[in-house]
Design a protein around this motif. Structure first.
Motif, short mmCIF file in Angstrom:
data_model
loop_
_atom_site.label_atom_id
_atom_site.label_comp_id
_atom_site.label_asym_id
_atom_site.label_seq_id
_atom_site.Cartn_x
_atom_site.Cartn_y
_atom_site.Cartn_z
N ARG A 1 -2.39 7.44 14.27
CA ARG A 1 -2.41 7.58 12.80
C ARG A 1 -3.84 7.49 12.28
O ARG A 1 -4.21 8.17 11.33
CB ARG A 1 -1.50 6.54 12.13
CG ARG A 1 -1.29 6.85 10.66
CD ARG A 1 -0.04 6.26 10.06
NE ARG A 1 -0.02 4.82 9.95
CZ ARG A 1 0.77 4.01 10.66
NH1 ARG A 1 1.62 4.51 11.53
NH2 ARG A 1 0.72 2.71 10.49
N TRP B 1 0.79 -1.24 0.00
CA TRP B 1 0.00 0.00 0.00
C TRP B 1 0.82 1.28 0.00
O TRP B 1 0.33 2.34 -0.37
CB TRP B 1 -0.98 0.00 1.18
CG TRP B 1 -0.36 0.25 2.54
CD1 TRP B 1 0.25 -0.66 3.34
CD2 TRP B 1 -0.30 1.50 3.25
NE1 TRP B 1 0.68 -0.07 4.51
CE2 TRP B 1 0.35 1.25 4.48
CE3 TRP B 1 -0.75 2.80 2.98
CZ2 TRP B 1 0.59 2.25 5.43
CZ3 TRP B 1 -0.53 3.80 3.92
CH2 TRP B 1 0.14 3.52 5.11
N TYR C 1 5.82 6.96 4.05
CA TYR C 1 4.66 7.87 4.10
C TYR C 1 4.86 8.94 5.16
O TYR C 1 4.31 10.05 5.05
CB TYR C 1 3.34 7.11 4.29
CG TYR C 1 3.28 6.09 5.38
CD1 TYR C 1 3.64 4.78 5.15
CD2 TYR C 1 2.82 6.44 6.65
CE1 TYR C 1 3.57 3.82 6.15
CE2 TYR C 1 2.73 5.49 7.66
CZ TYR C 1 3.12 4.18 7.41
OH TYR C 1 3.04 3.25 8.40
N GLU D 1 4.71 1.16 12.76
CA GLU D 1 3.67 0.48 11.97
C GLU D 1 2.44 0.21 12.82
O GLU D 1 1.32 0.42 12.39
CB GLU D 1 4.20 -0.86 11.46
CG GLU D 1 5.05 -0.75 10.22
CD GLU D 1 5.52 -2.11 9.73
OE1 GLU D 1 5.44 -3.11 10.48
OE2 GLU D 1 6.01 -2.16 8.60
N TRP E 1 -5.70 9.95 9.81
CA TRP E 1 -6.43 9.59 8.57
C TRP E 1 -7.84 10.20 8.59
O TRP E 1 -8.35 10.62 7.55
CB TRP E 1 -6.54 8.08 8.43
CG TRP E 1 -5.30 7.26 8.20
CD1 TRP E 1 -5.03 6.04 8.75
CD2 TRP E 1 -4.16 7.54 7.34
NE1 TRP E 1 -3.82 5.56 8.30
CE2 TRP E 1 -3.26 6.46 7.43
CE3 TRP E 1 -3.84 8.62 6.51
CZ2 TRP E 1 -2.05 6.41 6.73
CZ3 TRP E 1 -2.62 8.58 5.81
CH2 TRP E 1 -1.76 7.49 5.92
N GLN F 1 -4.31 -1.43 14.69
CA GLN F 1 -2.89 -1.09 14.87
C GLN F 1 -2.64 -0.24 16.13
O GLN F 1 -1.51 0.13 16.40
CB GLN F 1 -2.37 -0.40 13.62
CG GLN F 1 -2.12 -1.39 12.48
CD GLN F 1 -2.13 -0.75 11.10
OE1 GLN F 1 -3.12 -0.84 10.38
NE2 GLN F 1 -1.06 -0.10 10.73
N TRP G 1 -5.69 5.06 18.28
CA TRP G 1 -4.51 4.96 17.42
C TRP G 1 -4.30 6.32 16.73
O TRP G 1 -5.19 6.80 16.04
CB TRP G 1 -4.75 3.85 16.39
CG TRP G 1 -3.66 3.61 15.41
CD1 TRP G 1 -2.33 3.51 15.65
CD2 TRP G 1 -3.83 3.40 13.99
NE1 TRP G 1 -1.65 3.25 14.48
CE2 TRP G 1 -2.54 3.19 13.45
CE3 TRP G 1 -4.94 3.38 13.13
CZ2 TRP G 1 -2.33 2.96 12.09
CZ3 TRP G 1 -4.73 3.14 11.79
CH2 TRP G 1 -3.43 2.93 11.28
N ASP H 1 -8.61 4.24 7.87
CA ASP H 1 -7.61 4.60 6.85
C ASP H 1 -8.26 4.84 5.49
O ASP H 1 -7.78 5.64 4.68
CB ASP H 1 -6.56 3.49 6.67
CG ASP H 1 -6.22 2.72 7.92
OD1 ASP H 1 -7.06 2.65 8.83
OD2 ASP H 1 -5.11 2.18 7.99
#
Ligand code: GLY
Length: 361
Positions: free
Chosen positions: A220, A45, A344, A332, A224, A210, A218, A148
């Motif tokens: 991240r 991805w 990223y 990650e 998103w 994650q 989370w 995401d």
């Protein structure tokens, strides 16, 4: 360093890195050197983020070599679409920063055709019953949707605009509306994964994914959500998407401030656990910059700057000439519990820095 200095240092570093990587598909660094996923995992991805950095470099320097390398990356992604069982919800990430950027810069029927094909495969993942775009493949992923995926929706909005055909946009909006209904908590935070019953559409449960654990936050994923919802607003002008982006941004700011804008992997992880995720800070900053552009509310610009300055100061290996990464201290997942330089992380950091510099200077 101020934002302008960070931009100049970043451009210098990326120029050096580009002369080594050329049209590789990097993901993480090992001993300061980016790897190349071209042979073993062309479908991964993250494989368009280097192309995204190269397009940004082409925009700021005007040097055609960066566009040529970016198009080289894109060519390696073409075959991915013909491996249907490996294609997933992340076709948006893969094609927005490759084929769509190529088309927006130079037109060209091939780039457009491939990006539209990617949009069609993405649209085909829409689950009519649960009203979400399905995440991942295989039996174990049945009924799963993830936060995401908000970032993949712009490929559908773009396809609708190109084709003058509302179908893609309607699928994107239906997914975004289901996320508002099923992913949010009262404090403005979002969960990572929601599982639906694919026969009835019923929401079954949310999963920690994650992040730290079920019910946690989370970081991240929060990023998103901020960046994904503000882009849905930009494509549709539906007020609820702007309101949603601001809600998560306000939550993110409140939490990030508590740790001087050094963003950890999960806002709910134990206080003495120092696993960071620098990519979350940059993604959230990109989203806040877009909120500022839409609303003129200076708070969001200032907080984006705070996040980027803290990232530069604490997580960027500026003194290490041998380290190809712009930013270290990404992660990650909480489970892996490992600091990494992630391509990223570099993309969103550089994008935020360029945007901030344009606005501030
Ligand atoms: N989209 C996968 C991740 O954020 O790790």
């Amino acid at each position: 360093m101020n934002i302008h200095d960070i931009k100049e240092r970043s451009i210098d570093k990326i120029a050096k890195t580009a002369s080594c990587l050329k049209d590789a598909l990097p993901y993480i660094t090992q001993d300061g050197k980016y790897n190349d996923e071209s042979k073993d995992r062309p479908f991964w991805w993250t494989n368009s983020f280097w192309a995204g950095i190269l397009w940004q470099m082409y925009d700021v320097t005007g040097d055609k070599v960066y566009a040529d390398y970016a198009i080289g990356c894109e060519k390696k992604l073409e075959k991915v679409m013909y491996e249907y069982e490996k294609d997933d919800h992340d076709l948006g990430f893969l094609w927005l920063l490759s084929g769509v950027e190529h088309f927006e810069h130079f037109k060209g029927e091939k780039a457009k055709n491939d990006a539209l094909l990617a949009a069609s495969i993405l649209a085909s993942r829409y689950d009519l019953t649960a009203k979400v775009i399905r995440a991942w493949n295989g039996e174990g992923a049945k009924g799963l949707a993830i936060i995401d995926c908000m970032m993949n929706l712009p490929l559908l909005y773009w396809a609708s605009e190109q084709e003058k055909d509302a179908r893609f946009k309607k699928i994107a909006m239906s997914h975004a509306d289901s996320v508002i209904k099923n992913f949010f908590r009262d404090n403005g935070s979002v969960c990572h994964i929601v599982k639906f019953d694919t026969e009835t559409g019923e929401r079954l449960e949310d999963l920690g994914g994650q992040g730290y654990k079920q019910g946690s936050s989370w970081t991240r994923g929060q990023g998103w959500a901020i960046y994904g919802f503000i882009q849905s607003y930009q494509w549709t002008k539906e007020q609820r998407y702007l309101d949603t982006a601001k809600k998560v941004a306000d939550y993110f700011i409140g939490e990030a401030k508590k740790n001087d804008y050094k963003v950890k992997c999960d806002f709910c992880q134990p206080e003495n656990d120092n696993l960071y995720d620098s990519s979350a800070a940059s993604i959230a900053a990109c989203g806040m910059i877009e909120i500022y552009k839409e609303t003129g509310e200076k708070k969001y610009l200032k907080e984006a700057e705070n996040l980027i300055l803290a990232t530069s100061e604490n997580f960027c290996p500026w003194d290490n000439e041998k380290d190809m990464a712009l930013v270290n201290f990404g992660s990650e997942s909480f489970e892996k519990h490992e600091h990494l330089a992630l391509i990223y992380g570099d993309y969103y950091f550089f994008h935020a820095v360029c945007e901030l510099d344009d606005i501030l200077n």
